[in-house]
Design a protein around this motif. Structure first.
Motif, PDB file in Angstrom:
ATOM      1  N   HIS A  32       7.284  19.586  20.798  1.00 47.89           N
ATOM      2  CA  HIS A  32       8.647  20.166  20.908  1.00 47.89           C
ATOM      3  C   HIS A  32       9.337  19.262  21.863  1.00 47.89           C
ATOM      4  O   HIS A  32      10.461  18.847  21.658  1.00 47.89           O
ATOM      5  CB  HIS A  32       8.687  21.540  21.464  1.00 47.89           C
ATOM      6  N   ILE A  33       8.634  18.616  22.914  1.00 45.92           N
ATOM      7  CA  ILE A  33       9.086  17.692  23.904  1.00 45.92           C
ATOM      8  C   ILE A  33       9.522  16.204  23.107  1.00 45.92           C
ATOM      9  O   ILE A  33      10.626  15.952  23.126  1.00 45.92           O
ATOM     10  CB  ILE A  33       8.319  17.372  24.970  1.00 45.92           C
ATOM     11  N   ILE A  34       8.583  15.898  22.270  1.00 45.97           N
ATOM     12  CA  ILE A  34       8.821  14.635  21.535  1.00 45.97           C
ATOM     13  C   ILE A  34       9.947  14.765  20.536  1.00 45.97           C
ATOM     14  O   ILE A  34      10.498  13.965  20.047  1.00 45.97           O
ATOM     15  CB  ILE A  34       7.229  14.589  20.820  1.00 45.97           C
ATOM     16  N   THR A  35      10.061  16.011  19.693  1.00 50.07           N
ATOM     17  CA  THR A  35      11.025  16.298  18.855  1.00 50.07           C
ATOM     18  C   THR A  35      12.443  16.149  19.559  1.00 50.07           C
ATOM     19  O   THR A  35      13.358  15.581  18.969  1.00 50.07           O
ATOM     20  CB  THR A  35      10.933  17.713  18.272  1.00 50.07           C
ATOM     21  N   ILE A  70       7.698  12.185  36.707  1.00 48.80           N
ATOM     22  CA  ILE A  70       7.817  12.721  38.319  1.00 48.80           C
ATOM     23  C   ILE A  70       8.748  13.833  38.173  1.00 48.80           C
ATOM     24  O   ILE A  70       8.578  14.960  39.017  1.00 48.80           O
ATOM     25  CB  ILE A  70       8.318  11.535  39.227  1.00 48.80           C
ATOM     26  N   SER A  71      10.029  13.885  37.777  1.00 51.38           N
ATOM     27  CA  SER A  71      10.888  14.864  37.883  1.00 51.38           C
ATOM     28  C   SER A  71      10.429  15.958  36.828  1.00 51.38           C
ATOM     29  O   SER A  71      10.830  17.188  37.365  1.00 51.38           O
ATOM     30  CB  SER A  71      12.179  14.357  37.255  1.00 51.38           C
ATOM     31  N   ALA A  72       9.680  15.866  35.803  1.00 51.52           N
ATOM     32  CA  ALA A  72       9.039  16.845  35.100  1.00 51.52           C
ATOM     33  C   ALA A  72       8.027  17.571  35.671  1.00 51.52           C
ATOM     34  O   ALA A  72       7.867  18.662  35.807  1.00 51.52           O
ATOM     35  CB  ALA A  72       8.670  16.199  33.750  1.00 51.52           C
ATOM     36  N   MET A 115      28.540  20.108  30.190  1.00 51.43           N
ATOM     37  CA  MET A 115      29.278  18.919  29.581  1.00 51.43           C
ATOM     38  C   MET A 115      28.093  17.871  29.131  1.00 51.43           C
ATOM     39  O   MET A 115      28.551  17.281  28.094  1.00 51.43           O
ATOM     40  CB  MET A 115      29.790  18.125  31.248  1.00 51.43           C
ATOM     41  N   SER A 116      26.928  18.001  29.394  1.00 55.60           N
ATOM     42  CA  SER A 116      25.723  17.378  28.972  1.00 55.60           C
ATOM     43  C   SER A 116      25.446  17.673  27.439  1.00 55.60           C
ATOM     44  O   SER A 116      25.368  17.046  26.470  1.00 55.60           O
ATOM     45  CB  SER A 116      24.653  17.324  29.785  1.00 55.60           C
ATOM     46  N   LEU A 117      25.501  19.074  27.457  1.00 54.42           N
ATOM     47  CA  LEU A 117      25.316  19.631  26.007  1.00 54.42           C
ATOM     48  C   LEU A 117      26.255  19.230  25.187  1.00 54.42           C
ATOM     49  O   LEU A 117      26.353  19.261  23.859  1.00 54.42           O
ATOM     50  CB  LEU A 117      25.180  20.980  25.979  1.00 54.42           C
ATOM     51  N   TYR A 118      27.546  19.329  25.505  1.00 52.95           N
ATOM     52  CA  TYR A 118      28.921  19.209  24.765  1.00 52.95           C
ATOM     53  C   TYR A 118      28.880  17.602  24.412  1.00 52.95           C
ATOM     54  O   TYR A 118      28.973  17.286  23.232  1.00 52.95           O
ATOM     55  CB  TYR A 118      30.084  19.437  25.680  1.00 52.95           C
ATOM     56  N   SER A 242      14.983  17.581  30.963  1.00 57.15           N
ATOM     57  CA  SER A 242      15.034  18.772  32.055  1.00 57.15           C
ATOM     58  C   SER A 242      15.851  19.913  31.614  1.00 57.15           C
ATOM     59  O   SER A 242      15.413  21.232  32.202  1.00 57.15           O
ATOM     60  CB  SER A 242      15.755  18.135  33.196  1.00 57.15           C
ATOM     61  N   MET A 243      16.953  19.877  30.829  1.00 53.32           N
ATOM     62  CA  MET A 243      17.674  20.929  30.440  1.00 53.32           C
ATOM     63  C   MET A 243      16.537  21.839  29.426  1.00 53.32           C
ATOM     64  O   MET A 243      16.963  23.090  29.579  1.00 53.32           O
ATOM     65  CB  MET A 243      18.786  20.598  29.527  1.00 53.32           C
ATOM     66  N   ILE A 244      15.809  21.369  28.964  1.00 55.23           N
ATOM     67  CA  ILE A 244      14.882  22.509  28.164  1.00 55.23           C
ATOM     68  C   ILE A 244      13.470  22.626  28.643  1.00 55.23           C
ATOM     69  O   ILE A 244      12.817  23.329  28.011  1.00 55.23           O
ATOM     70  CB  ILE A 244      14.871  21.726  26.588  1.00 55.23           C
ATOM     71  N   LEU A 245      13.253  21.994  29.903  1.00 53.47           N
ATOM     72  CA  LEU A 245      11.774  21.892  30.344  1.00 53.47           C
ATOM     73  C   LEU A 245      11.312  23.291  30.505  1.00 53.47           C
ATOM     74  O   LEU A 245      10.361  23.940  30.156  1.00 53.47           O
ATOM     75  CB  LEU A 245      11.555  21.043  31.569  1.00 53.47           C
ATOM     76  N   LEU A 246      12.008  24.099  31.338  1.00 58.44           N
ATOM     77  CA  LEU A 246      11.591  25.642  31.774  1.00 58.44           C
ATOM     78  C   LEU A 246      11.711  26.372  30.653  1.00 58.44           C
ATOM     79  O   LEU A 246      10.796  27.328  30.659  1.00 58.44           O
ATOM     80  CB  LEU A 246      12.733  25.970  32.977  1.00 58.44           C
TER      81      LEU A 246
END
Length: 326
Positions: A32-35, A70-72, A115-118, A242-246
């Motif tokens: 899913h991350i790769i997608t 690192i952020s992930a 805003m990022s999603l937009y 990062s928006m979808i990681l959690l």
């Protein structure tokens, strides 16, 4: 583009939520991350490499890969709080912001997230229309020659994309359909491999590797700074999730603890992503040098075989149509 591998069950078969069981693994999470990460932007990395040159281009991709991991790695530990293994769940990025940073910063981060999603939605719409127009132009160039004035608008394609999304949005729980993520992942691998393969073929046909260590030379320093900034921005935009990681971490089964599985999945997905980015970026620059197009498939660095270019652009369209719903 997160797919929730969770089913409502009775209390006897549930995890600590008492209403959900999670079945996600390292491999489903990595897929899913790769997608989500490998989008059509991979095809513009050759242009970015061309602006930065043979040294700064690959090094920049590796640096952004390290920063992303690192952020992930840090964000993975925010799924549960106060303890990263036994604490309460934070099922989304905004839930974690609310718990760790407070209500005031939640509004700020929420505004930035939307805003990022937009912006991502606009990018999907424009890219899809450009790919559909590229199929039409490719057929025209094949029929009438590469110098033919094949010019087409893309407004109708944007409207078509919007209409399709309205129809798809009426399908119940479409975001939970595993086959949609599998299809999107297949499409992203397909056009990435085609761009990579065509780059290799062009290098072999040229008989040499084009490009230089300083990248494309331009008329002024200001223009060079602007292009380098654009290139770094393209690379930076191509990596984060990062928006979808959690939300992805919320699909993982335990034991082992979700944060450990997420860190392994992040490592696998970032390694795969970086491999594709380096291949497409470097071989695209090696093939065209200073003439590297903004996009290997829609910028017509390649005209033939036209049917393969058409197929690759069709894969982009299918990927973005499905990915928009995820």
């Amino acid at each position: 583009m997160a797919v929730h591998h969770s089913l409502e069950l009775t209390d006897d078969s549930c995890d600590d939520d008492r209403h959900l069981i999670r079945t996600g693994t390292v491999w489903t999470c990595a897929a899913h991350i790769i997608t989500a990460v490998i989008g059509s932007g991979v095809l513009s990395l050759a242009w970015s490499t061309a602006q930065l040159g043979w040294i700064a281009g690959p090094v920049s991709m590796l640096c952004f890969a390290m920063v992303t991991y690192i952020s992930a790695f840090l964000l993975s530990d925010c799924y549960r709080s106060p303890h990263p293994v036994t604490g309460s769940r934070n099922r989304s990025y905004m839930d974690a912001v609310r718990v760790f940073l407070g209500e005031k910063k939640t509004w700020i981060c929420g505004l930035l997230q939307y805003m990022s999603l937009y912006g991502a939605s606009i990018a999907c719409t424009i890219t899809t229309s450009i790919s559909m127009r590229a199929i039409q132009k490719s057929d025209c160039y094949h029929r009438e020659g590469h110098n033919a004035p094949c010019s087409y608008g893309d407004g109708i394609y944007m409207l078509f994309f919007g209409a399709v999304q309205i129809v798809l949005s009426q399908i119940p729980n479409i975001q939970e359909m595993a086959w949609l993520s599998i299809l999107a992942a297949t499409m992203s691998f397909s056009y990435s491999l085609i761009g990579f393969g065509l780059g290799i073929a062009q290098v072999i046909a040229n008989g040499r590797i084009k490009g230089g260590t300083g990248g494309i030379r331009v008329a002024s320093t200001a223009q060079k700074v602007w292009r380098v900034s654009q290139a770094l921005g393209d690379i930076a935009f191509a990596y984060p999730y990062s928006m979808i990681l959690l939300e992805l971490e919320d699909t993982l089964k335990s034991p082992p603890p979700e944060n450990q599985t997420m860190k392994k999945a992040s490592m696998v997905s970032i390694l795969v992503t970086t491999f594709f980015y380096l291949c497409c970026g470097c071989f695209g620059y090696a093939a065209f040098g200073n003439d590297t197009p903004g996009n290997l498939l829609t910028g017509f660095g390649f005209y033939e075989p036209y049917w393969l270019v058409d197929f690759a652009n069709a894969c982009i369209v299918v990927h973005l149509v499905g990915g928009y719903q995820k």
